[in-house]
Each structure stands twice: as structure tokens, then as C-alpha cells.
Design a protein around this motif. Structure first.
Motif, PDB file in Angstrom:
ATOM      1  N   THR A 295     -12.186  -8.866  33.863  1.00 49.46           N
ATOM      2  CA  THR A 295     -11.817  -8.075  32.350  1.00 49.46           C
ATOM      3  C   THR A 295     -10.348  -7.700  32.598  1.00 49.46           C
ATOM      4  OG1 THR A 295     -12.196  -6.557  30.723  1.00 49.46           O
ATOM      5  CG2 THR A 295     -12.721  -5.934  32.941  1.00 49.46           C
ATOM      6  N   GLU A 296      -9.647  -8.203  31.573  1.00 47.44           N
ATOM      7  CA  GLU A 296      -8.291  -7.604  31.286  1.00 47.44           C
ATOM      8  C   GLU A 296      -8.261  -6.511  30.352  1.00 47.44           C
ATOM      9  OE1 GLU A 296      -4.835 -10.612  31.545  1.00 47.44           O
ATOM     10  OE2 GLU A 296      -6.737 -12.065  31.472  1.00 47.44           O
ATOM     11  N   ASN A 297      -9.433  -6.352  29.863  1.00 49.98           N
ATOM     12  CA  ASN A 297      -9.365  -5.234  28.659  1.00 49.98           C
ATOM     13  C   ASN A 297      -9.660  -3.854  29.577  1.00 49.98           C
ATOM     14  OD1 ASN A 297      -9.869  -3.746  26.437  1.00 49.98           O
ATOM     15  ND2 ASN A 297     -11.930  -4.583  25.971  1.00 49.98           N
ATOM     16  N   ASN A 298      -8.484  -3.184  29.580  1.00 53.96           N
ATOM     17  CA  ASN A 298      -8.661  -1.826  30.070  1.00 53.96           C
ATOM     18  C   ASN A 298      -9.106  -0.754  29.657  1.00 53.96           C
ATOM     19  OD1 ASN A 298      -5.904  -2.486  29.040  1.00 53.96           O
ATOM     20  ND2 ASN A 298      -5.983  -0.156  29.303  1.00 53.96           N
ATOM     21  N   SER A 299      -9.352  -1.015  28.123  1.00 50.74           N
ATOM     22  CA  SER A 299      -9.794   0.199  27.271  1.00 50.74           C
ATOM     23  C   SER A 299     -11.209  -0.078  27.226  1.00 50.74           C
ATOM     24  CB  SER A 299      -9.107  -0.062  25.997  1.00 50.74           C
ATOM     25  OG  SER A 299      -9.338  -1.040  25.185  1.00 50.74           O
ATOM     26  N   CYS A 300     -11.960  -1.090  27.704  1.00 47.98           N
ATOM     27  CA  CYS A 300     -13.505  -1.369  27.324  1.00 47.98           C
ATOM     28  C   CYS A 300     -13.938   0.231  27.868  1.00 47.98           C
ATOM     29  CB  CYS A 300     -14.192  -2.612  28.245  1.00 47.98           C
ATOM     30  SG  CYS A 300     -13.766  -2.393  29.660  1.00 47.98           S
ATOM     31  N   LEU A 301     -15.149   0.357  27.468  1.00 51.03           N
ATOM     32  CA  LEU A 301     -16.044   1.474  27.545  1.00 51.03           C
ATOM     33  C   LEU A 301     -17.113   1.353  28.614  1.00 51.03           C
ATOM     34  CD1 LEU A 301     -16.124   3.429  24.165  1.00 51.03           C
ATOM     35  CD2 LEU A 301     -14.469   3.825  26.040  1.00 51.03           C
ATOM     36  N   LEU A 302     -17.096   1.923  29.645  1.00 46.12           N
ATOM     37  CA  LEU A 302     -18.208   1.921  30.687  1.00 46.12           C
ATOM     38  C   LEU A 302     -19.668   2.312  30.132  1.00 46.12           C
ATOM     39  CD1 LEU A 302     -16.264   2.338  34.215  1.00 46.12           C
ATOM     40  CD2 LEU A 302     -16.817   0.197  32.803  1.00 46.12           C
ATOM     41  N   LYS A 303     -20.529   1.669  30.416  1.00 45.06           N
ATOM     42  CA  LYS A 303     -21.895   2.199  30.137  1.00 45.06           C
ATOM     43  C   LYS A 303     -22.492   2.292  31.420  1.00 45.06           C
ATOM     44  CE  LYS A 303     -23.235  -1.662  28.305  1.00 45.06           C
ATOM     45  NZ  LYS A 303     -21.465  -2.408  28.449  1.00 45.06           N
ATOM     46  N   GLU A 304     -23.610   3.450  31.615  1.00 43.74           N
ATOM     47  CA  GLU A 304     -24.317   3.855  32.459  1.00 43.74           C
ATOM     48  C   GLU A 304     -24.916   2.334  33.220  1.00 43.74           C
ATOM     49  OE1 GLU A 304     -28.033   6.678  34.114  1.00 43.74           O
ATOM     50  OE2 GLU A 304     -27.151   6.793  32.005  1.00 43.74           O
ATOM     51  N   GLY A 305     -24.689   2.415  34.471  1.00 44.31           N
ATOM     52  CA  GLY A 305     -25.500   1.130  35.013  1.00 44.31           C
ATOM     53  C   GLY A 305     -24.486   0.073  35.435  1.00 44.31           C
TER      54      GLY A 305
END
Length: 254
Positions: free
Chosen positions: A211-221
Motif C-alpha cells: 500500500t502507498e496509502n499512508n493515510s489508511c486507517l488500521l483495524k484491529e487484527g
């Protein structure tokens, strides 16, 4: 070493050939073990060829994985991945050194085999568990006789339930948000600019996808891998700091 553009293009062509062969002949086809960068090429090739590809590395959390083209529902039969687990252990443990992942990998490659024949290696002090192709397993059983200066033997593990699970180091980190770049920066104590550079260099993978989308929000897991640094499991927001910022949990692969 990172693959060159030409090498990746040749690899994509190879994947497309395997996908087309699976469709035309009605059989499962397999790759060798793939790095994360190679897996990203695989996804593109499979999409373009209109063929499904499954990935498996021998056990959960394996990073290097083998691809299988074809689907049970289409082909009408099942074929397991040709993966074997070997235990590498000293012949006389009391005289053995403690080894690193690099020691084991170097010993394996010194037998003359290609890197694609070997999956993940899970070291545990003086021994290691290694996943390899079914074809190369007999060669390693016979020819892998030494790690550094220590005589070793290889034996097949039929029940991989014997393998130790991955070791995690749990930490909690203060972050500004759940954005991937901020969490990566916090985990490895990087500046925000250095973290952004890793995304631009295509070194960050979330759940196996580059991914180059540094702003993506991480989800649990979510599983995050950064080439050259390591990988972690994101355990979500745990609480707020005194300043009202998120505190997140991280399981860092040891």
C-alpha cells in the motif's frame, strides 16, 4: 534484495502463464515461495488472467507463501500445497551454538538451492523449523548437514501442531490517530517524514498487500509488514492518553 522492474515483469508473465495453464488444462498449478513484493505482482497477474489464486505458506502468519492457481469449485477436486516442514536441529545439542535466522538461511542456501524453494524459517535458539517445497525436501534432508560450525540433521515434521507459535512482544503506543503512517512511525520510533518515505518506496504491506496509502486507517487484527524493519499485528485502540490521544496495542513479531 529488491526485485528490479524487469524481474517483476518477467515474474508477472510467469504468473499469467501458470494461470492460463490452469484454465486451459483444468489443473492446479503452483509457484515457488513468494516474497511480499512478488505476491503483489501475483495479485495483478491473477486479476488480468481472470484466474483465482490461493496463497499458503505452511502455517498461519507465514510471510513467504506459495500460490496455487485454480479453484476446487471449478476443477472438481482438491490438491494440497506441495509444502513440507523440516526441523533443523544439532546432532549434539550440548556442543551447539545459538543460531539466528540468518545462520539457518545461509546454511540452507549454501546447499545450492534457489530461494524460491524455501518459505519461512522459524528459529528457536539451537533449532529451527523450515518450510520448503516437497520436491526439495529430500535434498535438504541429505545435504543440509551443518549450520556454521555445528553438525545438524533435518527431519520431517508430519504434525505441524508441534511447531512453536510465533513470539510476540506486546506494546502500547501513543499515536495521533489510527493512520497507518503514524502507527508505523510510533512502532519503530521514526520521524513522520521517514515513515512517509517507506510508503513511497513501496515497503509497507497491510494484510499481505502493498500500500502507498499512508493515510489508511488500521483495524484491529490487521497485519502490517515493513520491509527492512519487521512486522506487527495491530490490536486496536486500548484507551486515551491524558491528552486525549489514542493509545493502541501492538503485537510485534519477535
Amino acid at each position: 534484495m529488491a526485485e528490479t522492474d524487469r524481474e517483476l515483469q518477467l515474474l508477472e508473465n510467469r504468473f499469467r502463464d501458470l494461470a492460463e495453464r490452469s484454465i486451459m488444462q483444468g489443473i492446479f498449478t503452483f509457484t515457488g515461495f513468494l516474497s511480499l513484493a512478488q505476491q503483489e505482482v501475483l495479485y495483478r497477474a491473477a486479476d488480468r488472467a481472470g484466474c483465482r489464486a490461493a496463497l499458503f505458506g505452511g502455517t498461519e502468519y507465514a510471510e513467504r507463501q506459495m500460490a496455487r492457481f485454480g479453484d476446487v469449485s471449478d476443477l472438481g477436486y482438491e490438491e494440497p500445497f506441495p509444502i513440507v516442514c523440516l526441523c533443523i536441529e544439532p546432532r549434539m545439542e550440548k556442543f551447539s551454538e545459538t543460531f539466528t535466522h540468518r545462520d539457518f538461511l545461509g546454511a540452507v542456501l549454501n546447499t545450492g538451492i534457489d530461494r524460491s524453494a524455501v518459505g519461512d524459517i522459524f528459529p528457536e535458539q539451537k533449532r529451527a523449523w523450515l518450510f520448503c517445497t516437497e520436491k526439495i525436501a529430500p535434498w535438504l534432508e541429505e545435504n543440509l548437514t551443518r549450520v556454521r560450525h555445528t553438525p545438524v540433521r533435518c527431519r520431517r515434521i508430519e504434525d505441524i501442531g508441534q511447531l512453536p507459535g510465533p513470539t510476540f512482544l506486546y506494546r502500547e503506543e501513543n499515536v495521533a490517530s489510527l493512520r497507518c503512517d503514524g502507527v508505523v512511525a510510533a512502532v519503530w520510533n521514526l520521524s513522520r517524514s521517514k515513515s512517509l518515505e517507506l510508503f513511497r518506496q513501496k515497503k509497507v504491506y497491510v494484510n499481505g498487500r502493498q500500500t502507498e496509502n499512508n493515510s489508511c486507517l488500521l483495524k484491529e487484527g490487521d497485519r502490517v509488514s515493513v520491509r527492512g524493519y519487521g512486522k506487527f499485528l495491530f490490536r486496536g485502540e486500548k484507551h486515551l492518553s491524558r491528552k486525549g490521544k489514542p493509545v493502541v496495542g501492538i503485537d510485534l513479531f519477535a
